[in-house]
Design a protein around this motif. Structure first.
Motif, PDB file in Angstrom:
ATOM      1  N   ALA A  86     -26.479  34.107  -8.278  1.00  0.00           N
ATOM      2  CA  ALA A  86     -26.263  33.417  -9.610  1.00  0.00           C
ATOM      3  C   ALA A  86     -25.423  34.503 -10.615  1.00  0.00           C
ATOM      4  O   ALA A  86     -25.580  35.778 -10.319  1.00  0.00           O
ATOM      5  CB  ALA A  86     -27.714  33.544 -10.379  1.00  0.00           C
ATOM      6  N   LYS A  87     -24.539  33.798 -11.488  1.00  0.00           N
ATOM      7  CA  LYS A  87     -23.752  34.689 -12.326  1.00  0.00           C
ATOM      8  C   LYS A  87     -23.828  33.892 -13.814  1.00  0.00           C
ATOM      9  O   LYS A  87     -23.707  32.771 -13.792  1.00  0.00           O
ATOM     10  CB  LYS A  87     -22.041  34.692 -11.772  1.00  0.00           C
ATOM     11  N   ARG A  88     -24.420  34.647 -14.439  1.00  0.00           N
ATOM     12  CA  ARG A  88     -24.726  34.305 -15.981  1.00  0.00           C
ATOM     13  C   ARG A  88     -23.922  34.962 -16.984  1.00  0.00           C
ATOM     14  O   ARG A  88     -24.045  35.966 -17.659  1.00  0.00           O
ATOM     15  CB  ARG A  88     -26.183  34.679 -16.194  1.00  0.00           C
ATOM     16  N   SER A 129     -30.095  36.131 -14.056  1.00  0.00           N
ATOM     17  CA  SER A 129     -29.717  35.826 -12.826  1.00  0.00           C
ATOM     18  C   SER A 129     -30.669  35.827 -11.761  1.00  0.00           C
ATOM     19  O   SER A 129     -30.777  35.115 -10.942  1.00  0.00           O
ATOM     20  CB  SER A 129     -28.421  36.645 -12.664  1.00  0.00           C
ATOM     21  N   GLU A 142     -22.853  29.394 -11.182  1.00  0.00           N
ATOM     22  CA  GLU A 142     -22.222  30.240 -12.270  1.00  0.00           C
ATOM     23  C   GLU A 142     -22.613  29.470 -13.751  1.00  0.00           C
ATOM     24  O   GLU A 142     -22.092  28.382 -13.846  1.00  0.00           O
ATOM     25  CB  GLU A 142     -20.903  30.367 -12.011  1.00  0.00           C
TER      26      GLU A 142
END
Length: 394
Positions: free
Chosen positions: A111-113, A122, A154
């Motif tokens: 996960a990329k927040r 994330s 993302e």
């Protein structure tokens, strides 16, 4: 289901103050390569370029195939566009990854927040979405080190994107960012590979080829033009210069020692290539020479050839063996054309016993024994130019 293509920058990302100009060049190249597939918008953020189709019937498989050959792109993927709502992300992710999940045994979630206002951090996205995936696909197990499937979410400012792993891109830097060079393109295996390797380092290539009718056929020239077409998905459009070389070769045969024929021929080819390059403000030459392969590529022969050069000559395959060169030729789809039995002018009047350790003074004396200048000037004047377009490759 709305999908986009996400492109990940590679070496461009570390270009510092020049990064923007490299990105601009890469996007210009992408626009040109995708023009025949439809209309797109391009957005860049955090070393990622998002390509959004603006028409319903665009073939994203074809888009992926094109971007896989554009230098400057380290990785790419097809991604699902989802609202920034975690429940909707979960709901849309399961059918989107179902085919990949069925063919996998292990997985992990990344996960990329980028949007820090998103309520889940994330690690929480990874844990929650991972649990939902385990419920939906009970045959899967988690493996954070070497998973079969990587599901990436993302969360950006406008939307969330979901994709099932990146594919490896062409790497390198965008064509056109490192200047221009003139490729000496034969019909063999090596010079197309040299073209690919120079284009990967950002060099915009033109190509020059020598023909000797009636000793070489039209099919030999057509073969080389087809090699250019195979190179255009990597290199872009190629200005193709075709030089009439028959008269020069006949004068060489009649006036120079047979054992020095090949070396003097190479020196004359270099001279013609330099003049055409200089006329078109191209500052360097590229060849497919690999040291020690044949008589014209021994150390002594290369020294004699370089003595005729006024500009840099790049030889990107110089230290490679044939197996390595063939491997790249197969990957860029030039090998099958290169091995077609239509011989180029380098095979015309080939000496039985070429000099493998030539002495430069002897070569220059033999070449100066006949005034080739009028023939060189005529060959340059009679050279034909044809632009090999990228669109013709399809």
């Amino acid at each position: 289901m709305k999908e986009i293509i996400l492109l990940k920058e590679g070496e461009i990302a570390i270009k510092g103050l020049n990064k923007r100009s490299f990105e601009d060049s890469m996007i210009r190249n992408i626009r040109r390569r995708l023009k025949h597939l439809g209309k797109f918008s391009y957005e860049r953020s955090q070393s990622t370029v998002a390509i959004r189709p603006l028409e319903e019937d665009i073939d994203l498989d074809a888009v992926e195939e094109c971007v896989s050959k554009i230098f400057g792109i380290a990785a790419y993927c097809r991604a699902l566009v989802v609202k920034k709502d975690f429940e909707e992300i979960c709901e849309k992710t399961m059918p989107y990854i179902s085919e990949s999940a069925e063919n996998a045994k292990t997985f992990k979630v990344n996960a990329k927040r980028a949007d820090k206002k998103f309520p889940l951090k994330s690690p929480e996205i990874c844990a929650e979405l991972g649990g939902r995936i385990l419920e939906a696909f009970p045959h899967l197990t988690v493996d954070v080190n070497d998973p079969d499937l990587i599901v990436t979410v993302e969360v950006r400012q406008d939307h969330a994107y979901v994709h099932a792993g990146n594919k490896k891109g062409a790497g390198g830097i965008p064509v056109g960012t490192s200047g221009q060079a003139m490729l000496m393109l034969s019909g063999g295996i090596d010079s197309p590979v040299a073209a690919y390797m120079m284009a990967k380092r950002g060099v915009k290539l033109s190509a020059i080829h020598y023909v000797s009718p009636p000793y070489t056929s039209d099919r030999a020239r057509q073969k080389v033009e087809r090699l250019c077409e195979k190179l255009t998905p990597w290199c872009g459009d190629i200005a193709f210069y075709c030089v009439p070389f028959t008269e020069i070769q006949e004068k060489l045969r009649d006036n120079c020692p047979e054992e020095l024929f090949t070396i003097i021929m190479r020196r004359l080819m270099i001279e013609i290539a330099q003049r055409i390059a200089e006329k078109n403000e191209i500052p360097a030459l590229v060849t497919g020479e690999s040291i020690g392969q044949v008589a014209s590529q021994t150390m002594g022969a290369l020294v004699c050839t370089d003595a005729a050069c006024r500009m840099p000559v790049f030889r990107p395959v110089i230290g490679m063996d044939k197996t390595e060169i063939i491997e790249i030729a197969r990957r860029i789809d030039t090998f099958d054309i290169s091995v077609e039995p239509y011989e180029d002018c380098c095979t015309v009047f080939t000496p039985k016993h070429p000099k493998t350790r030539p002495v430069l003074a002897d070569v220059e004396a033999a070449q100066n024994g006949y005034d080739f200048e009028p023939l060189i000037a005529k060959a340059v004047e009679d050279t034909e130019l044809k632009v090999i377009r990228y669109e013709n490759a399809f």
